[in-house]
Scaffold this active site. Structure first.
Site, short mmCIF file in Angstrom:
data_model
loop_
_atom_site.label_atom_id
_atom_site.label_comp_id
_atom_site.label_asym_id
_atom_site.label_seq_id
_atom_site.Cartn_x
_atom_site.Cartn_y
_atom_site.Cartn_z
N THR A 401 0.87 -1.22 0.10
CA THR A 401 0.03 0.08 -0.25
C THR A 401 0.88 1.34 0.16
O THR A 401 2.13 1.08 0.19
CB THR A 401 -1.01 0.00 1.33
OG1 THR A 401 -1.73 -1.10 1.23
CG2 THR A 401 -1.66 1.14 1.65
N GLU A 440 -8.58 -6.82 -3.18
CA GLU A 440 -9.17 -6.37 -2.05
C GLU A 440 -9.77 -7.47 -1.22
O GLU A 440 -10.11 -7.41 -0.24
CB GLU A 440 -9.46 -4.96 -2.03
CG GLU A 440 -9.43 -4.33 -0.83
CD GLU A 440 -8.10 -3.58 -0.64
OE1 GLU A 440 -7.45 -3.99 0.29
OE2 GLU A 440 -7.51 -3.12 -1.52
N GLY A 483 1.62 -1.51 4.76
CA GLY A 483 2.01 -2.83 5.48
C GLY A 483 0.98 -3.69 6.05
O GLY A 483 1.16 -4.46 7.12
N GLY A 484 -0.25 -3.86 5.29
CA GLY A 484 -1.47 -4.70 5.71
C GLY A 484 -1.67 -4.71 7.40
O GLY A 484 -1.60 -3.52 7.70
N1 GLU Z 1 -5.55 -4.21 2.18
C1 GLU Z 1 -4.65 -3.86 3.45
C2 GLU Z 1 -5.85 -3.34 3.95
O1 GLU Z 1 -6.63 -2.62 3.68
C3 GLU Z 1 -3.80 -2.79 2.95
C4 GLU Z 1 -2.79 -3.29 1.81
C5 GLU Z 1 -1.68 -3.70 2.91
O2 GLU Z 1 -1.10 -2.80 2.91
O3 GLU Z 1 -1.43 -4.73 2.82
O4 GLU Z 1 -5.78 -3.26 5.44
#
Ligand code: GLU
Length: 586
Positions: A401, A440, A483-484
């Protein structure tokens, strides 16, 4: 071959001449507007717009659009995000949720085959993982409600970068190599990002005229050009019949033109909490970011860290994060589908009860608590029910992200995180339009019962945590990261480093990151194992994940008491970030 190599070299020299020879700098202090992003071109786009008289909202969209070009594996118009905005004139904070939604064909069985969850990586690299993109709608809401410029103005810098091209960095090349298999599945993706099936080497030039074309169509036709026009048709076709390379297969999705035409962003009240005299404004559900950061901070607020040994303070931080994650994993999901106990989770009394669970040794995994008993936040809480022992359900979550932050001379501030989910999203580049579609939908839990199972129209739970902190009613700092699920711990740890350990923001950002998400082992970064800090924490029973990896790529602003602003980006991670200010200060 020769001719194209030559053409490439020529274009490259033009690009180098066009970009002023400034080294990327991760910290800048000055007056007027300020910006911090992970991409030099994106920070420059924001500056261009600020210098043209645009406000922070205009500049944030310009930077984001440019990041879509230079960091296409992290973000872009094929994805979604969350924007937190401080409006100086009104002295209020609002948020724009433009999270992707599940197509109307979705059911709780979307990621089950013969009753079993589909393999995660297979699910990621598929049309079935693609949610209805929210980014363009989010930008439209931001610009029309709070900006001062239109798409045509703010997309111009990004169009120029996409047309002229950008130089492949070490990181870009490395990420492409990591995703070669996913990118090889799809013909337009291989054509754009691979050379003979392999990652492009650092220093090569990538031009993306198709993305420039998509931006031009949006600039000319507005939000409808994306959600109802030929771009919408191209998205639907790519999802439902992925543009596979010969001999490859992937699961198709089922998205309709109506899914796109009906997509709405949400203007949501921010999630407000307090910490040691600061007001912390974060993202509400469907992001778990704001609530989880707030719960952990509420737990930490009961400790006095002054004079506490560093290892004991960090042990406390890790355990507070663990407890907050147990609740996040059990309860949080899209608020339009699930009545999550947010008031309870945010209650100071609930935090006081959770705090008592922190012992002298790391707990490793803890059960979710019972925030329902605190839903009304009464000064005398209801007698807590026996803890429900809802297990934390760690679901694979991939990371990446981007996060950016901008302020302007009038005091408006933006903290903005947006994404296409995994590095490279679903791997599908939309034919003719040069942008990657998100994955997503794999942020849903694949099997239930769970609040975060897939459902038609639902937004998967996110961890994105763009944050703006106020002190005495005025912006004090912003923070956010990719970073999820480690986004939450990066934001939390940076606030803790800054406010409790007394580190200036650049130190707070550059300190080694430790991410405890209620697992058996804490995520850590390369270089940490064996360090004095690691050994001191091991005495508290902490264990580390076997494969350290860089965590996050944060960006922050600090509003200094003398009226200057300091933009802070990463000094080491993700190839160094780019902080710029309008007028340089000391
Ligand atoms: N999909 C992740 C979230 O919405 C963000 C993407 C990521 O940084 O992994 O938490």
């Amino acid at each position: 071959m020769k001719a194209s190599a030559l053409a490439c070299g020529l274009t490259l020299s033009i690009v180098l001449a066009a970009v002023p020879a400034t080294a990327k700098t991760p910290v800048a202090t000055g007056t007027g507007g300020a910006v911090a992003t992970i991409s030099e071109q994106a920070s420059q786009s924001a500056m261009t717009i600020l210098n043209q008289g645009g406000n922070a909202i205009d500049a944030a969209v310009a930077a984001a659009a440019t990041l879509g070009v230079t960091d296409p594996f992290s973000c872009g118009i094929g994805g979604g995000g969350f924007m937190v905005i401080y409006l100086a004139k009104d002295k209020r904070v609002i948020t724009i949720d433009h999270r992707e939604t599940a197509p109307s064909s979705f059911t709780p069985h979307a990621f089950l085959e013969n009753g079993k969850p589909v393999d995660f990586e297979t699910a990621v690299a598929s049309g079935a993982a693609v949610g209805v993109p929210g980014t363009v709608r989010g930008w439209h809401e931001a610009l029309t409600r709070y900006g001062s410029m239109d798409f045509k103005r703010v997309l111009a810098p990004a169009i120029s970068v996409a047309d002229k091209g950008y130089k492949v960095t070490e990181i870009f090349s490395h990420l492409t190599a990591e995703n070669e298999r996913k990118f090889q599945l799809y013909a337009p993706t291989s054509a754009l990002y691979l050379r003979n099936g392999k990652a492009v080497q650092p220093g090569a030039l990538i031009r993306n005229p198709d993305m420039a074309k998509a931006y031009r169509e949006i600039a000319a036709g507005g939000v409808k050009a994306f959600y109802e026009g030929p771009i919408a048709r191209a998205i639907v076709d790519a999802v439902n019949k992925p543009p596979l390379a010969p001999g490859k297969t992937a699961r198709p999705g089922r998205m309709s033109m109506a899914d796109l035409a009906n997509y709405e962003a949400r203007i949501r009240q921010p999630l407000r909490s307090t910490y040691r005299g600061y007001e912390i404004y974060g993202m509400p559900l469907p992001s778990s970011g704001g609530a989880t950061v707030a719960e952990a901070l509420n737990i930490l607020e009961g400790f006095d860290f002054k004079g506490m040994p560093r290892a004991q303070a960090e042990h406390t931080y890790l355990e507070a994060s663990r407890l907050a994650f147990a609740d996040r994993n059990a309860y949080l999901a899209d608020p339009e589908y699930v009545d999550a106990p947010i008031a309870g989770i945010l209650s100071k009394e609930y935090a006081a009860q959770r705090r008592t669970l922190i012992g002298k040794q790391a707990a490793h995994t803890v059960s979710a608590g019972d925030p329902y008993a605190y839903q009304n936040d009464q000064s005398v809480p209801l007698r807590p029910r026996r803890a429900t022992h809802v297990p934390g359900r760690p679901q694979p979550e991939s990371a990446h992200t981007t996060h950016l932050t901008v302020s302007d001379k009038d005091g408006n501030v933006v903290s903005y995180t947006f994404t296409i989910e995994s590095w490279g999203g679903s791997g599908i580049v939309v034919p003719g339009y040069g942008f990657l579609l998100n994955n997503e939908m794999t942020d849903f839990d694949f099997s239930g019962p769970h609040p975060n199972v897939p459902e038609a129209g639902k937004r998967p739970r996110s961890s994105m945590a763009p944050t703006i902190a106020l002190k005495d009613g005025k912006p004090a700092f912003t923070i956010g990261s990719p970073g999820g699920s480690t986004i939450i711990t990066t934001v939390l740890q940076t606030i803790f480093n800054h406010l409790d350990l007394g580190m200036p923001m650049d130190q707070a950002l550059n300190a080694p990151r430790l991410s405890e998400r209620n697992g058996e082992a804490t995520s850590i970064e390369p270089g940490f194992p064996g360090s004095k800090q690691a050994r001191a924490l091991e005495a508290y029973g902490h264990r580390w994940e076997a494969a350290p990896e860089e965590i996050g790529a944060a960006n922050a602003l600090v509003f200094n008491p003398d009226g200057t602003v300091t933009a802070v980006s990463e000094a080491k991670r993700h190839g160094i970030g780019a902080a710029l200010v309008q007028r340089k200060g000391h």
